[in-house]
Enzyme design. Structure first.
Site, PDB file in Angstrom:
ATOM      1  CG  ASN A  14      -2.049  -1.054   1.051  1.00  0.00           C
ATOM      2  OD1 ASN A  14      -2.732  -1.127   0.033  1.00  0.00           O
ATOM      3  ND2 ASN A  14      -2.159  -1.916   2.036  1.00  0.00           N
ATOM      4  CE1 TYR A  26       1.094   5.430   7.411  1.00  0.00           C
ATOM      5  CE2 TYR A  26      -0.999   5.608   6.265  1.00  0.00           C
ATOM      6  CZ  TYR A  26      -0.183   4.961   7.167  1.00  0.00           C
ATOM      7  OH  TYR A  26      -0.633   3.847   7.832  1.00  0.00           O
ATOM      8  CG  ASN A  77       7.666   1.705   5.663  1.00  0.00           C
ATOM      9  OD1 ASN A  77       7.030   0.877   6.322  1.00  0.00           O
ATOM     10  ND2 ASN A  77       7.243   2.942   5.474  1.00  0.00           N
ATOM     11  CB  ALA A  80       0.212  -4.017   6.808  1.00  0.00           C
ATOM     12  CG  ASP A  90      12.237 -16.742   9.890  1.00  0.00           C
ATOM     13  OD1 ASP A  90      12.629 -16.351  11.010  1.00  0.00           O
ATOM     14  OD2 ASP A  90      11.389 -17.632   9.748  1.00  0.00           O
ATOM     15  CD  GLU A 101      11.085  -1.848  12.127  1.00  0.00           C
ATOM     16  OE1 GLU A 101      11.899  -2.405  12.913  1.00  0.00           O
ATOM     17  OE2 GLU A 101       9.852  -1.879  12.289  1.00  0.00           O
ATOM     18  CG  HIS A 103       7.568   1.922  10.625  1.00  0.00           C
ATOM     19  ND1 HIS A 103       6.988   1.044   9.752  1.00  0.00           N
ATOM     20  CD2 HIS A 103       8.354   1.186  11.443  1.00  0.00           C
ATOM     21  CE1 HIS A 103       7.393  -0.183  10.044  1.00  0.00           C
ATOM     22  NE2 HIS A 103       8.226  -0.119  11.060  1.00  0.00           N
ATOM     23  CG  LEU A 104       6.273   7.072   5.674  1.00  0.00           C
ATOM     24  CD1 LEU A 104       5.170   6.756   4.675  1.00  0.00           C
ATOM     25  CD2 LEU A 104       7.141   8.212   5.188  1.00  0.00           C
ATOM     26  NE  ARG A 110      -1.102   4.974  12.613  1.00  0.00           N
ATOM     27  CZ  ARG A 110      -1.070   4.492  11.369  1.00  0.00           C
ATOM     28  NH1 ARG A 110       0.104   4.268  10.783  1.00  0.00           N
ATOM     29  NH2 ARG A 110      -2.191   4.245  10.721  1.00  0.00           N
ATOM     30  NE  ARG A 114      -1.803   1.232  12.374  1.00  0.00           N
ATOM     31  CZ  ARG A 114      -2.118   0.793  11.147  1.00  0.00           C
ATOM     32  NH1 ARG A 114      -1.197   0.243  10.379  1.00  0.00           N
ATOM     33  NH2 ARG A 114      -3.342   0.925  10.671  1.00  0.00           N
TER      34      ARG A 114
HETATM   35  O1  CA2 Z   1       4.108   4.419   9.143  1.00  0.00           O
HETATM   36  C1  CA2 Z   1       4.484   3.610   8.297  1.00  0.00           C
HETATM   37  O2  CA2 Z   1       5.374   3.846   7.486  1.00  0.00           O
HETATM   38  C2  CA2 Z   1       3.787   2.254   8.222  1.00  0.00           C
HETATM   39  O3  CA2 Z   1       4.763   1.266   7.911  1.00  0.00           O
HETATM   40  C3  CA2 Z   1       2.769   2.371   7.098  1.00  0.00           C
HETATM   41  C4  CA2 Z   1       1.868   1.151   6.964  1.00  0.00           C
HETATM   42  C5  CA2 Z   1       1.275   0.749   8.303  1.00  0.00           C
HETATM   43  O4  CA2 Z   1       0.559  -0.477   8.167  1.00  0.00           O
HETATM   44  C6  CA2 Z   1       2.325   0.588   9.389  1.00  0.00           C
HETATM   45  O5  CA2 Z   1       1.694   0.284  10.605  1.00  0.00           O
HETATM   46  C7  CA2 Z   1       3.133   1.856   9.538  1.00  0.00           C
HETATM   47  C8  CA2 Z   1       0.703   1.427   6.003  1.00  0.00           C
HETATM   48  C9  CA2 Z   1       1.110   1.885   4.650  1.00  0.00           C
HETATM   49  C10 CA2 Z   1      -0.129   2.253   3.894  1.00  0.00           C
HETATM   50  O6  CA2 Z   1       0.118   3.454   3.215  1.00  0.00           O
HETATM   51  C11 CA2 Z   1      -0.910   4.149   2.694  1.00  0.00           C
HETATM   52  C12 CA2 Z   1      -0.632   5.401   2.241  1.00  0.00           C
HETATM   53  C13 CA2 Z   1      -1.626   6.161   1.700  1.00  0.00           C
HETATM   54  C14 CA2 Z   1      -2.877   5.678   1.589  1.00  0.00           C
HETATM   55  C15 CA2 Z   1      -3.154   4.419   2.045  1.00  0.00           C
HETATM   56  C16 CA2 Z   1      -2.151   3.647   2.599  1.00  0.00           C
END
Ligand code: CA2
Length: 147
Positions: A14, A26, A77, A80, A90, A101, A103-104, A110, A114
């Site tokens: 995503n 994000y 990154n 999910a 692994d 690692e 994450h944005l 949250r 998560r």
């Molecule tokens: O904060 C992050 O970078 C995450 O890895 C982003 C993941 C989330 O599941 C992690 O818990 C934290 C989600 C990425 C989905 O990105 C989207 C961006 C725009 C619209 C929809 C989804």
């Protein structure tokens, strides 16, 4: 002249949708914007950047496996899959170069699901909550680590 060390940057499911919805979580940059910023930062640091995204867990695992002996460092990154994937963990446990690692969002601010990351168990460093800048800080850190 020796070629620049390569940093592989992997993005999970995503993240190709960045900039299209949930900008309050994000940010408004697209993944292409982040890739361009990483390539730019890499040039300043003398690093080549190989930036990829996949919605498939197995593809991310394969990329980790294929690059253990090919790159100087990894930024991941895993989106999910961070919270679910023993398979990616692994693969990273068998990955030799340093791993950061990223994450944005601040995953600890949250939902509770998560708060746990399987990926952190194989990461040399973790950056979260700083938006796209986290990728650039991870490149800075890897440049120091591989110096
Ligand atoms: O904060 C992050 O970078 C995450 O890895 C982003 C993941 C989330 O599941 C992690 O818990 C934290 C989600 C990425 C989905 O990105 C989207 C961006 C725009 C619209 C929809 C989804």
């Amino acid at each position: 002249m020796a070629e620049n060390p390569v940093i592989l940057i992997l993005n999970g499911p995503n993240l190709n949708m960045l900039g299209q919805r949930e900008p309050e979580i994000y940010g408004s940059q697209t993944l292409a914007d982040i890739e361009a910023a990483c390539i730019d930062q890499g040039k300043k640091l003398g690093l080549a950047v190989d930036f990829r995204q996949s919605n498939l867990e197995g593809e991310l695992v394969t990329w980790v496996q294929e690059n253990s002996n090919q790159v100087a460092g990894l930024i991941i990154n895993s989106a999910a899959y961070t919270h679910t994937s023993v398979a990616i963990l692994d693969s990273l446990l068998n990955f030799s170069p340093p791993v950061i690692e990223v994450h944005l969002s601040n995953i600890f601010k949250r939902e509770t699901f998560r708060h746990h990351s399987y990926i952190s168990g194989a990461a040399d460093g973790v950056i979260c909550g700083l938006g796209a800048k986290g990728y650039l800080l991870a490149l800075d850190a890897l440049a120091d680590m591989i110096d």
